[in-house]
Design a protein around this motif. Sequence first.
Motif, PDB file in Angstrom:
ATOM      1  N   LEU A 133       0.835  -1.204   0.000  1.00  0.00           N
ATOM      2  CA  LEU A 133       0.000   0.000   0.000  1.00  0.00           C
ATOM      3  C   LEU A 133       0.869   1.252   0.000  1.00  0.00           C
ATOM      4  N   TYR A 134       1.882   1.267   0.839  1.00  0.00           N
ATOM      5  CA  TYR A 134       2.762   2.432   0.905  1.00  0.00           C
ATOM      6  C   TYR A 134       3.580   2.601  -0.372  1.00  0.00           C
ATOM      7  N   VAL A 135       4.066   1.502  -0.928  1.00  0.00           N
ATOM      8  CA  VAL A 135       4.834   1.577  -2.175  1.00  0.00           C
ATOM      9  C   VAL A 135       3.965   2.155  -3.289  1.00  0.00           C
ATOM     10  N   LEU A 136       2.721   1.705  -3.380  1.00  0.00           N
ATOM     11  CA  LEU A 136       1.830   2.203  -4.421  1.00  0.00           C
ATOM     12  C   LEU A 136       1.446   3.662  -4.192  1.00  0.00           C
ATOM     13  N   MET A 137       1.319   4.080  -2.942  1.00  0.00           N
ATOM     14  CA  MET A 137       0.993   5.482  -2.668  1.00  0.00           C
ATOM     15  C   MET A 137       2.128   6.410  -3.099  1.00  0.00           C
ATOM     16  N   ILE A 138       3.344   5.888  -3.200  1.00  0.00           N
ATOM     17  CA  ILE A 138       4.473   6.671  -3.713  1.00  0.00           C
ATOM     18  C   ILE A 138       4.576   6.512  -5.230  1.00  0.00           C
ATOM     19  N   ALA A 139       4.384   5.293  -5.726  1.00  0.00           N
ATOM     20  CA  ALA A 139       4.573   5.003  -7.156  1.00  0.00           C
ATOM     21  C   ALA A 139       3.526   5.669  -8.037  1.00  0.00           C
ATOM     22  N   ILE A 140       2.296   5.785  -7.572  1.00  0.00           N
ATOM     23  CA  ILE A 140       1.237   6.347  -8.409  1.00  0.00           C
ATOM     24  C   ILE A 140       1.505   7.819  -8.738  1.00  0.00           C
ATOM     25  N   PRO A 141       1.787   8.679  -7.758  1.00  0.00           N
ATOM     26  CA  PRO A 141       2.098  10.064  -8.139  1.00  0.00           C
ATOM     27  C   PRO A 141       3.370  10.185  -8.987  1.00  0.00           C
ATOM     28  N   LEU A 142       4.375   9.351  -8.710  1.00  0.00           N
ATOM     29  CA  LEU A 142       5.602   9.415  -9.499  1.00  0.00           C
ATOM     30  C   LEU A 142       5.366   9.024 -10.955  1.00  0.00           C
ATOM     31  N   THR A 143       4.594   7.960 -11.191  1.00  0.00           N
ATOM     32  CA  THR A 143       4.317   7.576 -12.572  1.00  0.00           C
ATOM     33  C   THR A 143       3.413   8.609 -13.250  1.00  0.00           C
ATOM     34  N   GLY A 144       2.540   9.253 -12.502  1.00  0.00           N
ATOM     35  CA  GLY A 144       1.740  10.335 -13.072  1.00  0.00           C
ATOM     36  C   GLY A 144       2.611  11.499 -13.503  1.00  0.00           C
ATOM     37  N   TRP A 145       3.583  11.832 -12.666  1.00  0.00           N
ATOM     38  CA  TRP A 145       4.528  12.915 -12.976  1.00  0.00           C
ATOM     39  C   TRP A 145       5.350  12.563 -14.217  1.00  0.00           C
ATOM     40  N   LEU A 146       5.827  11.311 -14.272  1.00  0.00           N
ATOM     41  CA  LEU A 146       6.590  10.868 -15.433  1.00  0.00           C
ATOM     42  C   LEU A 146       5.729  10.872 -16.698  1.00  0.00           C
ATOM     43  N   PHE A 147       4.470  10.465 -16.564  1.00  0.00           N
ATOM     44  CA  PHE A 147       3.568  10.438 -17.712  1.00  0.00           C
ATOM     45  C   PHE A 147       3.364  11.836 -18.291  1.00  0.00           C
TER      46      PHE A 147
END
Length: 95
Positions: free
Chosen positions: A4-18
């Motif tokens: 859960l914590y990994v995804l809460m960090i990964a989702i905004p980062l992949t959005g930023w990269l996108f």
Amino acid sequence: HSLLYVLMIAIPLTGWLFVSAASGGKPIDFYGLFGWPGVPLAQSRDTAELINEFHEIFAFTLIGLWVLHVAGALKHMFADRFFRMWPGRSPVLPG
């Protein structure tokens, strides 16, 4: 919990990269409040689509884990308490 914590960090980062890959690294307007620097990536539709796929998979995975987490909490809150009262069950002692 860790996922859960990994995804809460990964989702905004992949959005930023996108957004950065789609715009070529231009600054991102953050709801009109301020500009957020983009990641210096070359503008590429293919890269943006690939990153967006990861972003969506991570988001749906987070939603699924959240549903399981809530279901587990409700199970512990209601079902465990209910089954503890059945005849023949030994009482749960504190400590």
